[in-house]
Enzyme design. Sequence first.
Site, mmCIF file in Angstrom:
data_model
loop_
_atom_site.group_PDB
_atom_site.id
_atom_site.type_symbol
_atom_site.label_atom_id
_atom_site.label_comp_id
_atom_site.label_asym_id
_atom_site.label_seq_id
_atom_site.Cartn_x
_atom_site.Cartn_y
_atom_site.Cartn_z
ATOM 1 C CG HIS A 17 2.856 10.096 -6.532
ATOM 2 N ND1 HIS A 17 3.316 9.133 -7.637
ATOM 3 C CD2 HIS A 17 3.729 9.492 -5.517
ATOM 4 C CE1 HIS A 17 3.460 8.160 -6.666
ATOM 5 N NE2 HIS A 17 4.349 8.514 -5.775
ATOM 6 C CE LYS A 41 20.084 -3.894 -7.525
ATOM 7 N NZ LYS A 41 19.449 -4.159 -6.070
ATOM 8 N NE ARG A 90 1.593 4.794 0.580
ATOM 9 C CZ ARG A 90 2.766 3.963 -0.478
ATOM 10 N NH1 ARG A 90 2.634 3.835 -1.396
ATOM 11 N NH2 ARG A 90 4.142 3.809 -0.032
ATOM 12 C CB SER A 127 4.527 3.557 -8.237
ATOM 13 O OG SER A 127 4.446 5.225 -8.079
#
Length: 159
Positions: A17, A41, A90, A127
Amino acid sequence: MKVAVYPGSFDPVTNGHLDIIERASPLFDQLIVTVAQNLEKKPLFSVNERVEMLKAVTSSISNVQIDTFEGLLVNYLKKQESKIIVKGLRAVTDFEIELQMALINKKLSGVETVFLVTSTEYSYLSSSIVKEIASLGGCVEGLVPKEVEKRLREKFGEK
Ligand code: PNS
């Protein structure tokens, strides 16, 4: 003034990022990096924590601003008077979903999506993979900024 918006979950921000932020910021007058709320969530980091980490790792780039948004991205862009979304690509696996999002956002409100191709050294990074490694006690050095490494250690403890 040319304002671009780089949206994402940033749970947490990775070196991939950061690479996109560093390369996109000189292309615009202002780059707003905005954290999506209520998407996942079960995010690992709260929106506040994600904003804090992003602020810490981008503090030296003067035209980058960190924010959050809820709801439709195109509505957020309108509020910011921006017509440009920035995304990192990516691999081909990103392409299908990103193409769909770009076309929908264009259809919804005429905004353009500008894709930057990630530097090859970060093409395998996400991530999710960073969280998995950290949760299993692996070393994430070089994958995330130092500040994020520290926060991951605080979450998962030293192993
Ligand atoms: O980092 P991520 O999880 O890949 O980011 C995805 C994000 C937040 C950019 C995307 O899900 C999004 O734009 N969500 C906002 C809701 C929206 O506008 N949806 C319709 C168009 S895609």
